[in-house]
Design an enzyme around this catalytic site. Structure first.
Site, PDB file in Angstrom:
ATOM      1  N   GLY A  33       0.835  -1.202   0.000  1.00 32.35           N
ATOM      2  CA  GLY A  33       0.000   0.000   0.000  1.00 32.35           C
ATOM      3  C   GLY A  33       0.864   1.245   0.000  1.00 32.35           C
ATOM      4  CB  THR A  35       1.187   3.680   4.807  1.00 34.74           C
ATOM      5  OG1 THR A  35      -0.103   4.240   4.551  1.00 34.74           O
ATOM      6  CG2 THR A  35       1.803   4.366   6.007  1.00 34.74           C
ATOM      7  N   GLY A  99      -6.863  -4.925   3.037  1.00 30.21           N
ATOM      8  CA  GLY A  99      -7.155  -5.505   1.735  1.00 30.21           C
ATOM      9  C   GLY A  99      -7.571  -4.491   0.689  1.00 30.21           C
ATOM     10  N   GLY A 101      -5.727  -2.830  -0.976  1.00 30.70           N
ATOM     11  CA  GLY A 101      -4.801  -3.035  -2.098  1.00 30.70           C
ATOM     12  C   GLY A 101      -4.835  -4.465  -2.621  1.00 30.70           C
ATOM     13  CD  GLU A 107      -1.936  -6.583   2.934  1.00 23.29           C
ATOM     14  OE1 GLU A 107      -1.499  -5.574   2.378  1.00 23.29           O
ATOM     15  OE2 GLU A 107      -3.102  -6.662   3.342  1.00 23.29           O
TER      16      GLU A 107
HETATM   17  C1  5RP Z   1      -3.376  -3.564   1.072  1.00 29.04           C
HETATM   18  C2  5RP Z   1      -3.690  -3.082   2.434  1.00 29.04           C
HETATM   19  C3  5RP Z   1      -3.169  -1.741   2.825  1.00 29.04           C
HETATM   20  O1  5RP Z   1      -2.380  -1.880   3.960  1.00 29.04           O
HETATM   21  C4  5RP Z   1      -4.332  -0.829   3.121  1.00 29.04           C
HETATM   22  O2  5RP Z   1      -5.179  -0.794   1.992  1.00 29.04           O
HETATM   23  C5  5RP Z   1      -3.855   0.601   3.457  1.00 29.04           C
HETATM   24  O3  5RP Z   1      -3.274   1.165   2.324  1.00 29.04           O
HETATM   25  P1  5RP Z   1      -2.669   2.622   2.294  1.00 29.04           P
HETATM   26  O4  5RP Z   1      -1.417   2.581   3.129  1.00 29.04           O
HETATM   27  O5  5RP Z   1      -2.392   2.868   0.838  1.00 29.04           O
HETATM   28  O6  5RP Z   1      -3.685   3.573   2.847  1.00 29.04           O
HETATM   29  O7  5RP Z   1      -4.335  -3.721   3.226  1.00 29.04           O
HETATM   30  O8  5RP Z   1      -4.026  -4.774   0.783  1.00 29.04           O
END
Ligand code: 5RP
Length: 224
Positions: A33, A35, A99, A101, A107
């Site tokens: 993701g 972050t 999820g 992403g 994960e």
């Molecule tokens: C990917 C995830 C990510 O950790 C979640 O969607 C947060 O994403 P971001 O850091 O872009 O806000 O679970 O499957």
């Protein structure tokens, strides 16, 4: 600070935490993701502090490759000290929805191979009750209809994520309208639906530590 600036600052705090608390070169679990991408970029200057990383998606593996981090599998990594990843929602007890992403299955597997889940989540992700963010559920493609019907019976509105095939060759249903009170019970219940590969509730693999922000201040919450 806007959301992106928070993500970057939180990723930096996570890197400092991991570096301070890893005594010898060790393997690291790395999430997926935007972050987690900040975190991967910052790891570039510290690659030698780690024996390598286990990636939770092809996208993160690509990012790790670019910074020269050796990619490990579980037989090489053993049990890791830390898994660092973002979340779509986190509640006061440390249970999360993940999820967004589409990487939830890997994960959850990588998280299960680490002693501590370090959740890096900007302020907008901190909620009182899970379920405002539509719950991602990875489903074997042939089970789309029966799993959708089961979700409707549980009070949810499943929407198949368009154009999305996971790293494991499956589809994602985003289930709207669930109020996830007892996260562990919901996680177990959804896992029992035939055709569900993984649901995005991380209650069993809840966060051990949350790094988030209030305005421009880093906030650290320890759950164990
Ligand atoms: C990917 C995830 C990510 O950790 C979640 O969607 C947060 O994403 P971001 O850091 O872009 O806000 O679970 O499957």
């Amino acid at each position: 600070m806007d959301q992106n600036q928070q993500k970057e600052a939180i990723a930096k705090a996570a890197l400092e935490f991991v570096l301070e608390n890893s005594n010898q070169p060790a393997a690291l679990g790395v999430g997926t993701g935007s972050t987690a991408d900040f975190f991967i970029a910052m790891l570039a200057d510290h690659v030698r502090r780690f024996t390598g990383a286990v990636a939770s998606s092809e996208a993160s593996a690509e990012g790790l490759r670019k910074i020269g981090m050796p990619l490990l599998n579980f037989s090489d990594s053993g049990l890791m000290d830390f898994y660092v990843d973002g979340a779509d929602e986190i509640e006061p007890g440390g249970a999360m929805v993940k999820g967004g992403g589409a990487a939830l299955t890997r994960e959850k597997i990588v998280a299960s191979m680490a002693r501590r889940f370090v959740c890096i989540a900007d302020e907008s992700k901190c909620v009182d009750t899970l379920g405002g963010f539509p719950l991602p559920v990875e489903v074997i493609p042939m089970a789309e209809v029966p799993v959708s019907q089961a979700m409707q019976q549980l009070g949810g509105k499943p929407v198949t994520r368009e154009g999305c095939i996971t790293d494991n060759g499956n589809i994602i249903l985003d289930v709207h309208g669930l109020e996830i009170g007892d996260a562990l019970l919901w996680e177990k219940t959804l896992n029992m639906i035939p055709g569900v590969v993984t649901n995005g509730i991380f209650a069993q693999q809840r966060a051990s530590l949350l790094l988030t922000m209030k305005g421009s201040e880093i906030v650290r919450v320890d759950y164990d």
